[in-house]
Structures are given as C-alpha cells and as structure tokens.
Design an enzyme around this catalytic site. Structure first.
Site, mmCIF file in Angstrom:
data_model
loop_
_atom_site.group_PDB
_atom_site.id
_atom_site.type_symbol
_atom_site.label_atom_id
_atom_site.label_comp_id
_atom_site.label_asym_id
_atom_site.label_seq_id
_atom_site.Cartn_x
_atom_site.Cartn_y
_atom_site.Cartn_z
ATOM 1 N N LEU A 165 0.832 -1.215 0.000
ATOM 2 C CA LEU A 165 0.000 0.000 0.000
ATOM 3 C C LEU A 165 0.853 1.245 0.000
ATOM 4 O O LEU A 165 0.438 2.303 -0.479
ATOM 5 C CB LEU A 165 -0.913 0.017 1.231
ATOM 6 C CG LEU A 165 -2.006 -1.039 1.298
ATOM 7 C CD1 LEU A 165 -2.675 -1.021 2.651
ATOM 8 C CD2 LEU A 165 -3.034 -0.805 0.206
ATOM 9 N N GLY A 166 2.058 1.150 0.580
ATOM 10 C CA GLY A 166 2.908 2.338 0.612
ATOM 11 C C GLY A 166 4.165 2.083 1.417
ATOM 12 O O GLY A 166 4.296 1.070 2.101
ATOM 13 N N ASP B 56 6.276 13.776 12.583
ATOM 14 C CA ASP B 56 6.352 13.625 11.124
ATOM 15 C C ASP B 56 4.993 13.864 10.481
ATOM 16 O O ASP B 56 4.492 13.043 9.715
ATOM 17 C CB ASP B 56 6.900 12.231 10.775
ATOM 18 C CG ASP B 56 7.467 12.177 9.350
ATOM 19 O OD1 ASP B 56 7.609 13.252 8.721
ATOM 20 O OD2 ASP B 56 7.756 11.073 8.868
ATOM 21 N N GLY C 138 7.082 4.121 4.028
ATOM 22 C CA GLY C 138 7.359 5.335 4.783
ATOM 23 C C GLY C 138 8.662 5.185 5.527
ATOM 24 O O GLY C 138 9.403 4.208 5.327
ATOM 25 N N ALA C 139 8.928 6.149 6.393
ATOM 26 C CA ALA C 139 10.174 6.153 7.141
ATOM 27 C C ALA C 139 10.290 4.909 8.023
ATOM 28 O O ALA C 139 11.387 4.456 8.321
ATOM 29 C CB ALA C 139 10.238 7.396 8.009
ATOM 30 N N GLY D 118 8.858 1.830 7.503
ATOM 31 C CA GLY D 118 8.716 0.519 6.896
ATOM 32 C C GLY D 118 7.658 0.523 5.818
ATOM 33 O O GLY D 118 7.169 1.570 5.411
#
Ligand SMILES: *[C@@H]1O[C@H](CO)[C@@H](O)[C@H](O)[C@H]1NC(C)=O
Ligand SMILES: *[C@@H]1O[C@H](CO)[C@@H](O)[C@H](O)[C@H]1NC(C)=O
Length: 798
Positions: free
Chosen positions: A518-519, A633, A521-522, A524
């Site tokens: 799905l995506g 964040d 990020g910082a 994982g």
C-alpha cells in the site's frame, strides 16, 4: 335544468378518474396529496402498497412514506432520507420536470426527489417501488434507488449502497446503524458517529471480496422476487444470506430491515388471514449483537443481554441512564468516581465492591495481571483510583477504567466482575447512605481528563510516581525529552493490553505473502491484508532495533490506548524475534497527499473539514490523552482518509521507536524536509510545537493544493510555500495562492482565517506558535485571529 346532467357527467368522469388512479397505480403529473389524518394515499393496483402521509409521533406530525396498506399497523417501508416529519397542511406534489416535491404549510420545500428530466407519470408499483416514469417508459426516479431502512423483494443494492436504521421505532431520523455494500464487495454492518457521520468498525462482515481475481468479488445485494436474499458475485455465483428452504411456503410479504437496535432482519407476514398475523423472523445478523465488538448495541458503562435475539440494555448497580428516554444509551455512575488525592492510600476506607457474575466489559482494560488471585485482584483494584471494575477469571485479573465499553452478560465465560462504588453514596442495599448526590462530573471523558491533570502534578512530586507506575508516563519522541521525563516507568512484566498479538506466519497468510503493497514510509512498508473478515493494513517495521524488546511493547501499548476518530486505530501487533509488525485499520481512500495533489482538486469545503480533522487528532495526541505523544512527522503522506474522507493521522507514537535505533548515529532529526520545524537544527528542546509547525505547512498545502517542497532545475528541493503564503497574505493576492479556487474565494473570511492560522503555526520561534487546541478554536471561528508576523528566520543556522 340542463345543469344537472352536466354535473352528473363530470362527476362520472371524476369517479372514473379516481377509480383508474386506484386500480392501475399510476399517478398523473400535477397530482397532489395533503397531510391530513384521512387523506387517501396513492395505491398500487393490487392495493397492497400505498404512498402518502402517515401520522407518526403524535397528532400533528406526518411522514411522507410508502407502507403495506393491507397490514393493520401499516408497516412503513420507505421514507425520504432523514425521515423529515411535517405538520398538518403540508403536501406533496408530483410536479412536471421536478418530480415529487414535499412542502410545509408555508410552502417551503422540505424535500424533493430531485429529478429534472421530462416524465410522463408517477407509478406506485405492486412491488412497493414508487417510480417516476419517463416518456420513454423508463424510470427516471424510483424509491428503490434511495432505500431508507428496509429493502423488499425485486430490490437490489449496488456497490457503495447504504441502508440506515431509524433512531427508534417511531422516530425516522437517522439512527446510529448502517448496512453497506463496500466497494470490494463486502456486506458490512457498522455504527456511525452521530456528530461527524463517520463509520465505525464493522460489527458484521460478509466477506465476498476476492484478492486473487477481481472478476469474482460480490457486486450486488439481491432480494429476489420470491424472497431469497443473496450477494451476487461477478461470475454469477450467489453468496446466500437467506438459507435455502428457510422461507415459509404459501403467500407472504417479505422485507429485510436494519432495525433501530442494529440487527439486520428478514421478516415475513401472511397475506391471507391466519391465526397469527404478525411479522416473523426468517434470519438475522449478527448472531449475537451483544458480543459483537463495535456494535455499540448498548452505550458506555451499560450492559447488554440478549432477549429473544434482541439487545436488551441495563445499567449495572450503582449506575443510571444518562438520558432516561434512551435505554440503550450511556450509563453514568451515581457516585463520584474521581481519584482525589486524599483517597490514594486508603481506597478500602472509601470504596467497596459489588460482585457481579458473568458480566464483562471487553476492551476497556488497561492492566492485565497474569497470574493473579481473587484477593490480589480486588486489592489491586481497590488501591488504584483509576480502576472502576476488576474482572477475575482463570487466575487472571483485568483492571478496567471508566468509561466501560462493550458490556455484556455472558454465562459461558464464568467471570466475576468486582464493580467499585463509593461507600458513602453507593447503590442501595450495600450499606451506604442513600442520599445520592447528583454526579456533576458526568461522563468518562471528564474522569480521564481529571486523571490526566492530577497525573501531571504527580509527576512533579517524584515520591508519588510509584503509585502511577502503571498509568502515568509521558512519552516524548525525542531522546532529550525522554531523558527529562525519565526512562519509561512501565516496567512491570504483568502490564499488558489486550491488543491481539499475531505470529509472523499468521501475517504472512493474512497479507498473502506481503503481496499487496500500500505504501512505504520512514518506518517501513505497509501491506494490505485480511484478518478474519476484516481488511487491514499491516506495517512491517524495518528500522527498529533488535533488542528494544521492552520499548517496543511499551510503545505498542501506548499506541493501542490512544483512540480518537482522527487517528488511525491500531488493531494488533506481531513481535516474533526480529519481526516487528503493526496491524492497523485499513483506510479505503488512501493518503491526503494523493487526494490533494494527484486526484482532481478536492472541494474547499472538504479540504477545510480535513484540516480541522487533522488539528483535532493532533490536539488529542498533545493534550487530551493520558500519554502525551509528539508525532514528529506530520505531512500529507501520513494523513489517511477513511470511507467518508475523514482525516486520520497515521504513524503516531512510532517516532520514538525509530529514535532508539538512530540516536546513536545521527543528530536525532526526525521528520521530513519541508515540514520540519527550525528548532530541530538547533540545540534546543523539542516540544509539541514541532508538530504545530508541520501542521502549519500542511494547512497551507491543504488551502492551496500546492506542495510545500518543489524541485527546481538543479534538482535542489526548495520549500517555497510559506514564503508564497506570506507574500499573498501581505499583498492581498489570496486568489493567486488558491489558484483562483472560486469556492474558497467565495468563503473569503474562512480562507483568510485559515491562511493566518497557517502563518502563525510556521513562526520561527516555537513560543510564538499557538498550541493545537488554540489552532482548532481559531479554525472554527471560536476566537479571533490576530495579524501574524512574518514567518521569516530570526537567526541563521549553518
Ligand atoms: C413494476 O414492477 C415490475 C416488476 O419489477 C416491472 O416489471 C414493471 O416494469 C414495473 N412497472 C413500472 C411502471 O415501473
Ligand atoms: C428523533 O431522534 C433524533 C436523533 O436521535 C432526535 O434528535 C430527535 O429529537 C428525535 N425526535 C423526536 C420527536 O423524538
């Protein structure tokens, strides 16, 4: 003399017309019905269904509706969304090119079917569907396309379709339950938040999604002509809801209604007179609504038990209904449940227990002691002023805090509940005096807030800290702050939430081998998965250190306890050797970044409500919950959108997990370029104001639909948005800032307020930035916003 025959002729024509209207179900353009007790409705040709006004909730209150006309109590099966009632003298007209128009006695329009095409006539069909038929004989509008709380044979619900319950049997305004056929084909029941309208987690889910091939997922909920209900898959297969052979033989009416108590039920009723003329149940879901977590069948502190498969709610002893007219609502304690300072050390003098059998409130616990014994369980709860009830079962003890949720009776569980009450004003028959003082604090929200304030002061006096070892830790995302606040106090090995723990193997299966990404990020990568019947997002943490065992658990516990409608909810975790994963609710509409910058430009109204949602979620992290969390964040990639495009903040509480790893090697700057506050680059303490800064940048992005960071020709990224916002504000060129968004410009006061708030948030000096609480007040117009100063750097750092 000649007048008489003419009279007779016109009377004859009139009678003929009325007869025609009644026998074939059609309603001519220009027809009108008045809201009076004896007005004749428009009948279908068989006379079984009627369209018109029914008197509800008293004499002067009429509901435009469709009902079974041959059933004595005239069961209502359709009404306009929201069930608006009107007074005597109101009317409904079938207006050319407009369709049905409902207006009050003053002539104000209350509702209309909103159909603007040519049509020929209206038609009350024998199926129960009221249709407006076009000149090409096709229906241009039909009541079946706008179901209220009931569906009938021949009616179909398509993907995205919704049915809403009514508030109660005689109140047709929207109740708190919904049935939906979701995009991926699942049929779910869920509650809706009465204020925000956002959907809660499903308490029933008939999963027909198909991960392997999209050609096979369910796409229609069908109620067929003979009364069977099923979900139709794209390949023509049926997923039966009505079991084969469960329908009575003979001639019956059938309907399926999402009842006001949250149970979706299929009913039948004999068309011909028999001994027992009443609606009978064919089937219903969920099986046990009391046990279905998230059904909210009974409110907070309430206890649900099944009475003939219906939820029956009853406040426990020592509690009474918040609103006496809403038995399935919240209960409030009849005593003052606070943690007053003087009561800390002699809980036994002030409080006692009532012992209840087989009652439990799952999901409200904050401490789980395993092993324990009955005496230890009682004592621990008695001396802990946050503990409202202790549940004891199988040598284990769970301490629970107000407000208690999901309460139900369950004889199979064999649990003992020790419910605490204040001796002085405890329940009658327990020895206390009965002069019950009215509880001024009311809801559990007040209670937890009071707990928080007191906890804050307790942290100052270190001698008291021990008492709060289990609850009172203020977490900081930054190691400096962490030092200041002391190392985590949560050290007892008995401390656990009841957050479900999964093995790595279970998650491999749930995510189909981590196939659907799905995506990233910082922290994982996130994958889509299914656990049971629930679609989830599984986050594989990649940057967490191996030996942060205790910290991981601590953080997970903190995150799990942090609930708010603008925060993504943690549902479970995995801690299997070096495999660390978090399981979150799945957000169907992706990230705000995609919505703002990649999709077509969202409306201003929508954007501004998203901004307020994010502000509320952040305020909760900063101020309202018992563990302060700095997000560190905030950016559009970390804001997710649910089915209703409500903003939910993701990844909160994770910054610290990452810190453990990285504090050794780097300077500890967290966050993303373009959103990080300037103080990260200085040797000063980091506070919640770093989030305020990032929120300011995000707000300016939401207002303008522009990214805060752009890449120029030299592939250097430059943050320009705050400068641009300042220039446009200063030179009064807001139209340029919002790229001539006319909807925003029409709402100029709000637009200006939002930009001013954004500029206040991105001030260099953290002390000048407002708190998130104040931000909300300013955004919502509660307090006036003053002219912001230039957000220019006041010092240059290298
Ligand atoms: C009435 O319903 C039947 C069955 O669904 C349908 O075939 C018919 O076309 C409908 N009539 C009108 C006028 O909508
Ligand atoms: C119907 O229910 C709604 C929502 O619960 C409530 O606001 C309204 O006052 C009720 N109306 C009546 C007439 O009881």
């Amino acid at each position: 003399m000649a007048l008489v025959p003419i009279h007779l002729i016109s009377l004859a024509i009139l009678l003929q017309f009325v007869a025609a209207q009644q026998s074939n179900g059609s309603v001519p353009i220009g027809a009108s019905l008045a809201a009076t007790p004896n007005a004749k409705p428009w009948l279908s040709s068989s006379g079984e269904f009627a369209f018109g006004f029914q008197q509800v909730q008293g004499k002067d209150s009429f509901l435009l509706s469709v009902w079974y006309d041959k059933i004595p109590n005239k069961t209502i099966i359709w009404y306009p969304k929201g069930g608006p009632t009107v007074s005597t003298g109101s009317k409904v007209d079938l207006v050319d090119r407009r369709g049905l128009v409902l207006s009050d006695p003053q002539g104000n329009e209350v509702w209309s079917s909103e159909n603007f095409s040519d049509f020929a006539y209206g038609y009350m069909n024998d199926t129960g569907n009221f249709a407006i038929v076009g000149s090409n004989s096709r229906n241009v509008w039909e009541s079946f396309s706008y179901p209220a709380d009931t569906i009938l044979p021949t009616q179909v619900i398509n993907l995205g379709g919704v049915i809403n319950s009514r508030a109660c049997e005689t109140n047709f305004t929207g109740g708190k339950f919904q049935l939906r056929l979701l995009k991926e084909g699942n049929l779910v029941l869920n509650t809706i938040d009465m204020f925000s309208g956002s959907a809660g987690n499903a308490y029933y889910n008939r999963d027909t999604s198909d991960e392997s091939s999209s050609t096979n997922s369910g796409f229609q909920l069908v109620f067929d002509t003979v009364g069977y209900m099923y979900i139709l898959r794209r390949n023509g297969e049926r997923v039966n809801l009505t079991t084969e052979g469960s329908l009575p033989s003979g001639d019956y009416y059938h309907r399926a209604t999402l009842d006001s108590d949250g149970v979706f039920t299929q009913y039948y009723y004999p068309k011909n007179p028999t001994e027992d003329m009443s609606w009978k149940v064919v089937w219903f879901v969920p099986d046990d609504i009391c046990k279905a977590i998230d059904s909210k069948a009974c409110g907070l502190n309430n206890v649900c038990s099944l009475d003939d498969n219906r939820p029956y709610c009853e406040c426990p002893p020592g509690f009474s209904l918040l609103d006496p007219n809403t038995p399935n609502g919240d209960c409030k304690p009849d005593f003052t449940p606070s943690c007053d300072e003087g009561e800390l050390n002699h809980g036994g003098d002030v409080f006692d227990f009532i012992e209840l059998n087989n009652i439990d409130w799952p999901m409200s616990d904050y401490v789980h002691m395993n092993p324990s014994n009955e005496q230890a369980c009682r004592t621990s709860c008695l001396n802990d002023c946050f503990c409202a009830v202790a549940i004891y079962r199988d040598d284990q003890c769970w301490k629970k805090q107000l407000p208690l949720s999901n309460g139900h009776k369950d004889p199979s569980k064999n649990v003992k509940a020790f419910l605490k009450f204040r001796k002085i004003d405890g329940p009658s028959g327990t020895g206390g005096n009965n002069s019950r003082e009215e509880d001024k604090s009311g809801t559990g929200e007040d209670i937890s807030r009071r707990g928080f304030i007191f906890m804050g002061s307790a942290l100052i006096g270190t001698s008291v800290i021990g008492i709060f070892a289990l609850v009172g830790v203020i977490y900081m995302c930054f190691f400096q702050s962490q030092k200041k606040a002391g190392t985590p106090l949560l050290s007892s090995t008995t401390v656990e939430t009841n957050l479900p723990r999964f093995s790595y193997q279970e998650l491999v299966i749930a995510t189909n081998g981590f196939k659907d990404e799905l995506g990233r990020g910082a922290f994982g990568t996130v994958y889509k998965g299914v656990i049971g019947t629930k679609v989830v997002a599984v986050k594989k943490l990649e940057t967490v250190v191996q030996d942060g065992q205790k910290e991981f658990k601590t953080e997970v516990n903190t995150i799990a306890r942090t609930h708010h409608k603008n925060l993504v909810r943690l549902l479970g975790y995995c801690d299997d050797g070096d495999k660390r994963l978090l399981i979150y609710e799945y957000m169907s509409n992706g990230t705000l970044a995609f919505y703002l910058f990649e999709d077509k430009r969202p409306s201003w109204k929508h954007r501004s409500s998203i901004a307020v949602g994010v502000a509320k979620g952040l305020t909760y992290l900063h101020e309202d919950c018992s563990n302060q969390i700095i997000h560190c964040d905030i950016k559009p990639q970390n804001i997710l959108l649910d089915d209703y495009y409500n903003a939910k903040i993701a990844d909160f509480g994770l910054a610290k997990l990452l810190m453990i790893n990285q504090s050794k090697t780097n300077t500890g700057i967290r966050g993303t370029k373009g959103y990080v506050a300037p103080e990260w680059f200085r040797n000063t303490t980091v506070t919640t104001k770093v989030d305020v800064y990032s929120f300011g940048v995000l707000l300016l992005e939401i207002i303008s639909c522009r990214k805060s960071v752009v890449f120029d020709d030299d592939a250097e990224d430059v943050a320009v948005l705050t400068d641009m916002a300042w220039d446009c504000y200063q030179y009064d060129t807001l139209d340029a800032f919002v790229q001539n968004d006319s909807e925003a410009l029409d709402d100029l006061d709000k637009l200006t307020t939002f930009i001013m708030v954004g500029l206040w948030c991105v001030q260099e000096n953290p002390l000048v930035r407002p708190t998130m609480k104040k931000v909300i007040q300013m955004l919502e117009g509660g307090i006036e916003v003053t002219d912001p100063p230039c957000p220019c750097p006041f010092s240059v750092t290298s």
